[in-house]
Write an enzyme that holds these catalytic residues in place. Structure first.
Site, mmCIF file in Angstrom:
data_model
loop_
_atom_site.group_PDB
_atom_site.id
_atom_site.type_symbol
_atom_site.label_atom_id
_atom_site.label_comp_id
_atom_site.label_asym_id
_atom_site.label_seq_id
_atom_site.Cartn_x
_atom_site.Cartn_y
_atom_site.Cartn_z
ATOM 1 N N GLY A 10 0.900 -1.333 -0.021
ATOM 2 C CA GLY A 10 -0.202 -0.041 0.098
ATOM 3 C C GLY A 10 0.857 1.285 0.152
ATOM 4 O O GLY A 10 1.475 1.595 1.173
ATOM 5 N N ALA A 11 0.891 1.758 -1.106
ATOM 6 C CA ALA A 11 2.108 3.041 -1.301
ATOM 7 C C ALA A 11 1.104 4.243 -1.355
ATOM 8 O O ALA A 11 1.345 5.425 -1.971
ATOM 9 C CB ALA A 11 2.813 2.935 -2.534
ATOM 10 N N GLY A 12 0.038 4.441 -0.453
ATOM 11 C CA GLY A 12 -0.968 5.426 -0.269
ATOM 12 C C GLY A 12 -0.269 6.323 0.702
ATOM 13 O O GLY A 12 0.777 6.601 1.040
ATOM 14 N N GLY A 15 1.089 4.252 3.633
ATOM 15 C CA GLY A 15 2.312 3.332 3.406
ATOM 16 C C GLY A 15 3.550 4.212 2.945
ATOM 17 O O GLY A 15 4.724 3.884 3.488
ATOM 18 N N ARG A 94 -15.552 2.903 10.168
ATOM 19 C CA ARG A 94 -14.826 1.878 10.003
ATOM 20 C C ARG A 94 -15.236 0.405 9.792
ATOM 21 O O ARG A 94 -14.703 -0.233 9.061
ATOM 22 C CB ARG A 94 -13.661 1.752 11.359
ATOM 23 C CG ARG A 94 -12.589 2.805 11.498
ATOM 24 C CD ARG A 94 -11.575 2.501 12.207
ATOM 25 N NE ARG A 94 -10.538 3.736 12.517
ATOM 26 C CZ ARG A 94 -10.332 4.479 13.218
ATOM 27 N NH1 ARG A 94 -11.495 4.824 14.008
ATOM 28 N NH2 ARG A 94 -9.615 5.470 13.139
ATOM 29 N N ASN A 101 -12.161 -4.370 2.671
ATOM 30 C CA ASN A 101 -10.843 -4.695 3.205
ATOM 31 C C ASN A 101 -10.173 -5.812 3.569
ATOM 32 O O ASN A 101 -9.078 -6.371 3.460
ATOM 33 C CB ASN A 101 -10.395 -3.565 4.583
ATOM 34 C CG ASN A 101 -10.198 -2.214 3.754
ATOM 35 O OD1 ASN A 101 -9.987 -1.926 2.618
ATOM 36 N ND2 ASN A 101 -10.180 -1.243 4.789
ATOM 37 N N ASN A 126 -7.317 -0.758 8.279
ATOM 38 C CA ASN A 126 -8.559 -0.785 9.244
ATOM 39 C C ASN A 126 -9.904 -1.525 8.461
ATOM 40 O O ASN A 126 -9.957 -1.655 7.391
ATOM 41 C CB ASN A 126 -9.074 0.782 9.280
ATOM 42 C CG ASN A 126 -8.515 1.346 10.453
ATOM 43 O OD1 ASN A 126 -8.191 0.608 11.530
ATOM 44 N ND2 ASN A 126 -7.746 2.596 10.271
ATOM 45 N N ASP A 154 -2.631 5.752 19.149
ATOM 46 C CA ASP A 154 -3.597 6.208 19.842
ATOM 47 C C ASP A 154 -3.023 6.908 21.194
ATOM 48 O O ASP A 154 -3.205 8.026 21.632
ATOM 49 C CB ASP A 154 -4.534 5.268 20.398
ATOM 50 C CG ASP A 154 -5.543 4.599 19.264
ATOM 51 O OD1 ASP A 154 -5.679 5.510 18.291
ATOM 52 O OD2 ASP A 154 -5.915 3.444 19.207
ATOM 53 N N ARG A 157 -1.270 10.149 20.280
ATOM 54 C CA ARG A 157 -2.384 11.285 20.119
ATOM 55 C C ARG A 157 -2.794 11.739 21.661
ATOM 56 O O ARG A 157 -2.858 12.923 21.761
ATOM 57 C CB ARG A 157 -3.708 10.948 19.404
ATOM 58 C CG ARG A 157 -3.505 10.734 17.849
ATOM 59 C CD ARG A 157 -4.867 10.208 17.271
ATOM 60 N NE ARG A 157 -4.651 10.483 15.899
ATOM 61 C CZ ARG A 157 -5.124 9.362 14.937
ATOM 62 N NH1 ARG A 157 -5.892 8.657 15.301
ATOM 63 N NH2 ARG A 157 -4.975 9.767 13.669
ATOM 64 N N HIS A 181 -8.976 -0.195 18.349
ATOM 65 C CA HIS A 181 -8.812 1.050 17.434
ATOM 66 C C HIS A 181 -10.161 1.598 16.975
ATOM 67 O O HIS A 181 -10.616 1.094 15.883
ATOM 68 C CB HIS A 181 -7.633 0.783 16.306
ATOM 69 C CG HIS A 181 -7.214 1.928 15.858
ATOM 70 N ND1 HIS A 181 -6.736 2.942 16.466
ATOM 71 C CD2 HIS A 181 -7.208 2.566 14.387
ATOM 72 C CE1 HIS A 181 -6.603 4.185 15.625
ATOM 73 N NE2 HIS A 181 -6.658 3.671 14.333
HETATM 74 N N1 APR Z 1 -2.902 -4.510 -3.177
HETATM 75 C C1 APR Z 1 -2.000 -3.551 -2.980
HETATM 76 N N2 APR Z 1 -2.191 -2.096 -2.810
HETATM 77 C C2 APR Z 1 -3.775 -2.030 -2.660
HETATM 78 C C3 APR Z 1 -4.731 -2.861 -3.072
HETATM 79 C C4 APR Z 1 -4.250 -4.283 -3.300
HETATM 80 N N3 APR Z 1 -5.281 -5.459 -3.411
HETATM 81 N N4 APR Z 1 -5.790 -2.315 -2.739
HETATM 82 C C5 APR Z 1 -5.705 -1.053 -2.569
HETATM 83 N N5 APR Z 1 -4.351 -0.837 -2.495
HETATM 84 C C6 APR Z 1 -3.474 0.306 -2.180
HETATM 85 C C7 APR Z 1 -4.293 1.592 -2.929
HETATM 86 O O1 APR Z 1 -3.779 1.812 -4.258
HETATM 87 C C8 APR Z 1 -3.562 2.679 -2.097
HETATM 88 O O2 APR Z 1 -2.507 3.329 -2.635
HETATM 89 O O3 APR Z 1 -3.651 0.683 -0.929
HETATM 90 C C9 APR Z 1 -3.346 2.187 -0.869
HETATM 91 C C10 APR Z 1 -4.048 2.784 0.242
HETATM 92 O O4 APR Z 1 -3.705 4.092 0.490
HETATM 93 P P1 APR Z 1 -4.744 5.382 0.623
HETATM 94 O O5 APR Z 1 -5.841 5.153 -0.029
HETATM 95 O O6 APR Z 1 -3.715 6.682 0.506
HETATM 96 O O7 APR Z 1 -5.071 5.085 2.105
HETATM 97 P P2 APR Z 1 -4.396 5.343 3.595
HETATM 98 O O8 APR Z 1 -4.546 6.594 4.003
HETATM 99 O O9 APR Z 1 -2.838 5.021 3.446
HETATM 100 O O10 APR Z 1 -4.741 4.185 4.493
HETATM 101 C C11 APR Z 1 -4.328 2.999 4.521
HETATM 102 O O11 APR Z 1 -4.488 2.558 6.682
HETATM 103 O O12 APR Z 1 -4.924 3.923 8.518
HETATM 104 C C12 APR Z 1 -5.396 2.889 7.739
HETATM 105 O O13 APR Z 1 -7.867 3.422 7.659
HETATM 106 C C13 APR Z 1 -6.704 3.267 6.946
HETATM 107 O O14 APR Z 1 -7.199 1.311 5.966
HETATM 108 C C14 APR Z 1 -6.680 2.235 5.760
HETATM 109 C C15 APR Z 1 -4.901 2.187 5.280
#
Ligand code: APR
Length: 313
Positions: A10-12, A15, A94, A101, A126, A154, A157, A181
């Site tokens: 997850g490079a969001g 990540g 959540r 998820n 989550n 938590d 914070r 959480h």
């Molecule tokens: N395989 C790999 N990556 C995936 C997949 C998958 N099957 N499905 C989604 N992703 C990637 C998305 O492409 C996205 O880049 O997961 C990343 C999630 O990043 P964001 O949408 O920016 O979410 P973020 O704020 O990083 O939160 C991620 O952490 O804190 C928790 O509640 C939050 O569950 C969420 C997670």
């Protein structure tokens, strides 16, 4: 000493920020994996290019192929769908995210364990406590190697709000937050101190309760401001755990861990203090809670159980 390797799936927001904190602390080589290949590759390249300026020397790569993650020491799972405003203007809880998820985290876990059968898995996606059950189930790993990140965030914070109110350094605030959480989490004022001084000697009860309430709603406060869930503190909390593991620090941090009778719960992930070291969770610390604290933890455990029930295991 062999180089350490951490994969972040997850490079969001969360990540990529985990990768950022790991790099800035020069903890390990980093592999970013995302279903969106360009995002993982591009963010890894961008971060790597900050090395000459920020003075870290690490291999940071990204992509969609899990082969690159082989033999990781730690894998952080952040893949999933975060809390985002729906078209009707409301926010999903959540718990609403659980099924989506579950599929994502399940698929990710199966890929991860193929290449890193000995890794320690840190779950961030989550709803956190329920996703820990998914990772445990899908990985087949022993429970000491499946750890949920929640308590570190938590607690961070909680400490931040206390320091802001008291006008003292965050470094001098000690305390912890137990439970699931979510809004039922259990900050423990009886175990909170400022450099060892019980917090209740320094703060009126109504102010303390307001901080406890704000801590419980800490995630929601940020979603309300930005429109998406937080990332700096969630990533910092995760990297605190990564560092404890990679450096075998034996840190005492509240983490979501599988309880088998401890605190009176069976086969349930929930946040309690643990000792974190190179083998993952090395010890679960069972605290002597009073009736009020135990009742709050029971309430939180029941909320977690409701979500876990949705998984269908
Ligand atoms: N395989 C790999 N990556 C995936 C997949 C998958 N099957 N499905 C989604 N992703 C990637 C998305 O492409 C996205 O880049 O997961 C990343 C999630 O990043 P964001 O949408 O920016 O979410 P973020 O704020 O990083 O939160 C991620 O952490 O804190 C928790 O509640 C939050 O569950 C969420 C997670």
């Amino acid at each position: 000493m062999a180089r350490k390797k951490v994969t972040v799936v997850g490079a969001g927001n969360v990540g990529a920020t985990c990768a950022h904190w790991i790099a800035s602390k020069e903890l390990a080589d980093v592999v970013l994996i995302d279903i969106i290949e360009g995002a993982a590759k591009g963010k890894a390249l961008d971060l790597a290019q900050s090395g000459p300026v920020m003075d870290f020397d690490l291999h940071i790569t990204g992509g969609s192929d899990y082969a690159a993650s082989a033999d990781s020491d730690v894998v952080i799972i952040t893949a999933g769908v975060p809390r985002k405003k729906k078209p009707d203007g409301t926010y999903p809880s959540r718990d609403e995210l659980v099924k989506t998820n579950q599929d994502i985290v399940g698929q990710v876990t199966r890929e991860v364990v193929k290449y890193s059968p000995n890794a320690i898995l840190i779950v961030v996606s989550n709803p956190l406590d329920a996703m820990c059950h998914v990772v445990l189930e899908e990985s087949g790993f022993p429970a000491n190697r499946v750890i949920g990140q929640a308590g570190s965030l938590d607690t961070a914070r909680y400490k931040t709000f206390l320091a802001m109110e008291l006008g003292v350094s965050v470094r001098d605030i000690h305390g912890l937050v137990l439970g699931g959480h979510g809004d039922t989490m259990v900050p423990l004022p009886r175990h909170t101190s400022v450099a060892g001084i019980p917090v209740r000697e320094l703060m009126a009860e109504d102010k303390l309760q307001a901080i406890i309430d704000r801590t419980r709603k800490g995630g929601g406060e940020i979603v309300g401001l930005i429109g998406v869930s937080a990332w700096y503190a969630p990533a910092a909390g995760t990297v605190e755990m990564v560092e404890a593991i990679l450096k075998d620090q034996k840190r005492v941090i509240a983490c979501a861990t599988l309880l088998n009778g401890e605190y009176g719960y069976e086969k349930l992930f929930i946040g309690v203090p643990v000792v974190l070291g190179s083998t993952g969770i090395e010890k679960i610390i069972v605290m002597d809670l009073n009736d009020e604290e135990k009742a709050m933890l029971d309430n939180s455990a029941n909320a977690v159980k409701d979500v876990v029930a949705v998984l269908g295991y």
